[in-house]
Design a protein around this motif. Sequence first.
Motif, short mmCIF file in Angstrom:
data_model
loop_
_atom_site.label_atom_id
_atom_site.label_comp_id
_atom_site.label_asym_id
_atom_site.label_seq_id
_atom_site.Cartn_x
_atom_site.Cartn_y
_atom_site.Cartn_z
N UNK A 1 0.83 -1.20 0.00
CA UNK A 1 0.00 0.00 0.00
C UNK A 1 0.86 1.24 0.00
N UNK A 2 1.61 1.45 1.06
CA UNK A 2 2.55 2.55 1.17
C UNK A 2 3.84 2.04 1.78
N UNK A 3 4.89 1.84 0.99
CA UNK A 3 4.99 2.15 -0.43
C UNK A 3 4.33 1.08 -1.30
N UNK A 4 4.00 1.44 -2.53
CA UNK A 4 3.44 0.52 -3.50
C UNK A 4 4.49 0.30 -4.60
N UNK A 5 4.78 -0.95 -4.88
CA UNK A 5 5.84 -1.31 -5.82
C UNK A 5 5.23 -2.12 -6.96
N UNK A 6 5.63 -1.80 -8.18
CA UNK A 6 5.22 -2.58 -9.34
C UNK A 6 6.14 -3.79 -9.47
N UNK A 7 5.57 -4.89 -9.92
CA UNK A 7 6.34 -6.11 -10.16
C UNK A 7 5.77 -6.80 -11.39
N UNK A 8 6.57 -7.66 -11.97
CA UNK A 8 6.14 -8.39 -13.17
C UNK A 8 6.18 -9.88 -12.89
N UNK A 9 5.18 -10.59 -13.38
CA UNK A 9 5.10 -12.03 -13.20
C UNK A 9 6.10 -12.71 -14.12
N UNK A 10 7.00 -13.50 -13.55
CA UNK A 10 8.02 -14.19 -14.34
C UNK A 10 7.90 -15.71 -14.27
N UNK A 11 7.10 -16.22 -13.33
CA UNK A 11 6.90 -17.66 -13.24
C UNK A 11 5.60 -17.94 -12.49
N UNK A 12 4.97 -19.05 -12.81
CA UNK A 12 3.73 -19.44 -12.13
C UNK A 12 3.83 -20.89 -11.70
N UNK B 1 12.32 -2.95 -2.86
CA UNK B 1 11.35 -3.63 -2.01
C UNK B 1 11.41 -3.16 -0.56
N UNK B 2 12.09 -2.07 -0.29
CA UNK B 2 12.16 -1.56 1.08
C UNK B 2 10.75 -1.26 1.59
N UNK B 3 10.43 -1.78 2.76
CA UNK B 3 9.12 -1.55 3.36
C UNK B 3 8.08 -2.57 3.02
N UNK B 4 8.36 -3.48 2.08
CA UNK B 4 7.41 -4.53 1.72
C UNK B 4 7.67 -5.75 2.60
#
Length: 447
Positions: A58-69, A82-85
């Motif tokens: 939420x705060x902070x909000x970070x974008x990420x991309x799916x690379x594996x499922x 990823x600081x704070x996540x």
Amino acid sequence: MTIAPPAPRTTAHNPLSFVAARAAAQPERVGVVSSIVGLGLEVTGLRAAIGDLITVGERPRVDAEVVATTRDGIRCMPLGRLDGITAGAPARSTGAPLLVPTGAGLFGRVLDGLGRPIDGKGPLEASTFVPLQNETPSAMHRARIETPLQLGVRVLDTLTTVGRGQRLGLFAGSGVGKSSLLSMVARGTDARVSVIALVGERGREVREFLEDDLGEEGLARSIVVVSTSDEPALMRLRAAFVATRIAESFRDQGADVMLMMDSLTRVAMAQREIGLSVGEPPATRGYPPSTFSLLAQLLERAGTGETGSVTGIYTVLVDGDDHNEPIADAARSILDGHVVLDRKLAVVGHFPSVDPLASISRVASRVNTPEHTRTATALRTVLAARKGAQDLLDVGAYQRGTNPLVDAAVDHEPAINAFLRQRMDDQTEAAETWARLTHLTGLLGVN
């Protein structure tokens, strides 16, 4: 008396309204970050496809991309810090892949690895957005490479002539002048559009390249995509594909595009970090198998299309000046030619430090006229004779008259060096370059 407009019909007569209302009424699916290990994070309770973007926290909000499922969840690589996540943070899917800006509003702009402006000049103007992924042109529908492309660098335009739509590699160790050579090409090429990708560069060097090497004139006709070495691996990898997608968009409009990427090796290193973090086994020198397939996917997207062309020049940072290391060897097998920069030439101030005998263009014979091919071959013959006798010349054991080609090379060494060397601010037209080479070979007696 005014008559009120009729009430809207039921949703049965307005299917679009019904679809929109149903989509708005659906509950938002929110997943949870289950773990953060190394460079990646795992998310459970969320469905997303490979390549989709998700937002984490939420705060902070970070974008990420799916690379594996997997059956249990998805594995993502962050596009930021990823600081704070923490584990348990919410994750939401955007339901769409990364979009890339295109259009004339990009000229003179500097973008990050996601296509966002970072030059302080405000938002992008007159731009449209297209998906990052794009189909590689069909092998049977690509136009043949038959026209030379001027680069403005004499040694390249004559001894390793580049065709429109060719893919060429600049192979060298660190500090030999790859970036400077790229800046010369950006200012001297007659391609309508130049797209430059700086992948994994030192932050200090970015402004130096833009202001000193490229200059205002070069920047005005260029689009620059930057991802520095301290950014996440996925950002560095995406910068290469964003630059390629921008170049493709101009090719689809019929333009001849020059795509320059510095460096292909750092793209491979970024993919190595991603592959190892998602559990791929290390193979040659720690590179997972996906690295080599990704290089082919990236390089094959350049080239000619049914209309227009993307001429790719990719720098390859050879490890310890070893030109047979895995990335250099794989790139050389895919590219349509290679230019070798020699450290021995660089240390004596010979710039550009191109070794013409170790460099080759696989399309030169098809894009040059027979006369130009003979002239270039004549100079190569003289240079090869000089190199073969270099040890004897160094110790003073060569006897004049033994080989007329060596004699010509020694007698006219200043003229040969004057042709092969070139200042960074000197862009020579192709017609003038060939005229100078013809005059030089006449002096050498091999014309």
